[in-house]
Design a protein around this motif. Sequence first.
Motif, short mmCIF file in Angstrom:
data_model
loop_
_atom_site.label_atom_id
_atom_site.label_comp_id
_atom_site.label_asym_id
_atom_site.label_seq_id
_atom_site.Cartn_x
_atom_site.Cartn_y
_atom_site.Cartn_z
N PRO A 242 5.42 7.10 10.23
CA PRO A 242 4.89 7.56 9.98
C PRO A 242 4.80 8.09 8.53
N GLY A 243 6.28 8.24 8.08
CA GLY A 243 6.47 8.61 6.07
C GLY A 243 5.69 7.29 5.75
N ARG A 244 4.45 6.38 6.48
CA ARG A 244 4.41 5.26 5.33
C ARG A 244 2.52 5.50 5.72
N PHE A 245 2.00 6.29 5.80
CA PHE A 245 0.76 7.00 5.44
C PHE A 245 0.42 8.38 5.18
N ALA A 246 -0.37 8.93 4.69
CA ALA A 246 -0.84 9.87 4.55
C ALA A 246 -1.44 10.92 5.13
N GLY A 247 -2.74 9.94 6.27
CA GLY A 247 -3.14 10.96 7.18
C GLY A 247 -3.43 9.46 8.02
N LEU A 248 -4.13 10.63 9.36
CA LEU A 248 -4.79 9.47 10.39
C LEU A 248 -6.17 9.77 10.51
N VAL A 249 -6.83 9.20 10.65
CA VAL A 249 -8.75 9.62 10.66
C VAL A 249 -8.93 8.57 11.95
N LEU A 250 -9.12 8.95 13.06
CA LEU A 250 -9.24 8.45 14.91
C LEU A 250 -10.30 9.01 14.75
N LEU B 62 1.07 -1.16 -0.05
CA LEU B 62 -0.15 -0.20 0.03
C LEU B 62 0.96 1.18 -0.23
N GLU B 63 0.83 2.17 -1.17
CA GLU B 63 1.40 3.05 -1.44
C GLU B 63 0.40 4.39 -0.25
N ARG B 64 1.29 4.42 1.30
CA ARG B 64 1.01 5.96 1.66
C ARG B 64 -0.14 6.13 1.96
N PRO B 65 -1.11 5.04 2.58
CA PRO B 65 -2.87 4.59 2.46
C PRO B 65 -3.01 5.84 3.87
N PHE B 66 -4.36 6.49 3.60
CA PHE B 66 -4.87 6.77 4.95
C PHE B 66 -5.29 5.60 6.32
N MET B 67 -5.17 5.78 6.80
CA MET B 67 -5.80 4.47 7.60
C MET B 67 -7.07 5.67 8.66
N ILE B 68 -7.93 4.90 8.69
CA ILE B 68 -9.39 4.98 9.76
C ILE B 68 -9.49 4.22 10.75
N GLY B 69 -9.60 4.65 12.04
CA GLY B 69 -9.26 3.74 12.86
C GLY B 69 -10.13 4.08 14.22
N ASN B 70 -11.05 2.74 14.36
CA ASN B 70 -11.51 2.71 15.54
C ASN B 70 -11.94 2.23 17.15
#
Length: 279
Positions: free
Chosen positions: A114-122, A91-99
């Motif tokens: 941190p460089g592996r991800f585009a952004g983080l949704v918590l 996966l190329e810099r995915p966003f993450m959604i974590g619940n």
Amino acid sequence: MSAADSAGILTLPSGARLAVKRWGKGAPVLCLHAVGHGSGDFADLAGRLGGAFELIAIDWPGMGCSPSDGLPVRADRFGGLILEVVEALRLERPFMIGNSIGGAAAIIAAAAAPGRFAGLVLCNPGGLAPLDGPARFVIGRMAAFFRAGARGAAWFPTAFAAYYRFLVLSRGPARARRQRVVAAGRELAPMLADAWAGFSEPTGDLRPIAPKLTLPVWLAWTEGDHLVSWGRARATVAGMPLHRVTLFRGGHSAFLEDPEAFAASFRTFAADVQTGRFQ
């Protein structure tokens, strides 16, 4: 699916075997569910996001369609699994959604790489509130509640249904997912007891990690959550370098309980990150 068999099971270098579901095409979004839930939590969101995103949802060990490995349910372990999944699926810099615990695991993975991800949704993540006396009392009572369910207490199914109806997934749009979880209450009780016991361990306190997050973070918090409350996490969130907060209607999962508003806000967050406008 890279490294996966025909049943959709991804075998990781650590030996963990995780079920994976994928929907759509576009920017990758890795979706991480709460304890006792599964990748199906994100099916409706996938439909709402259309062709702009590819949602990749995993089932934690022993949950959904993933086989159990007998190991404790802990966010720090799940954080390591996230990094393995990203590598295995390329996966190329995915966003993450974590619940819930998925959000806690996402924090751990993003802080480590941190460089592996585009952004983080918590979405109402664990680990951001102080582990003080009141917190330890509540955690202890919740662990005892689920241990009673695991022992077969006659009152547990009714109490578990009320717990989910009023404290976890309280709004109508989440009814179908709530009913699935409630129907499996006795089966889930040992896992939930284990997870709640882990929340009071030192590795369950993510307050030292949160200020080290250098990627864009969106806190999508349901304001009706009395167990993982926004008020108790607010001071920790304030220390995150790049973050924004949106409060939604519901008990514990904005994307399940306020789905239309969540999907619209996610599109805005992703666009702001992708265009460099996120501040």
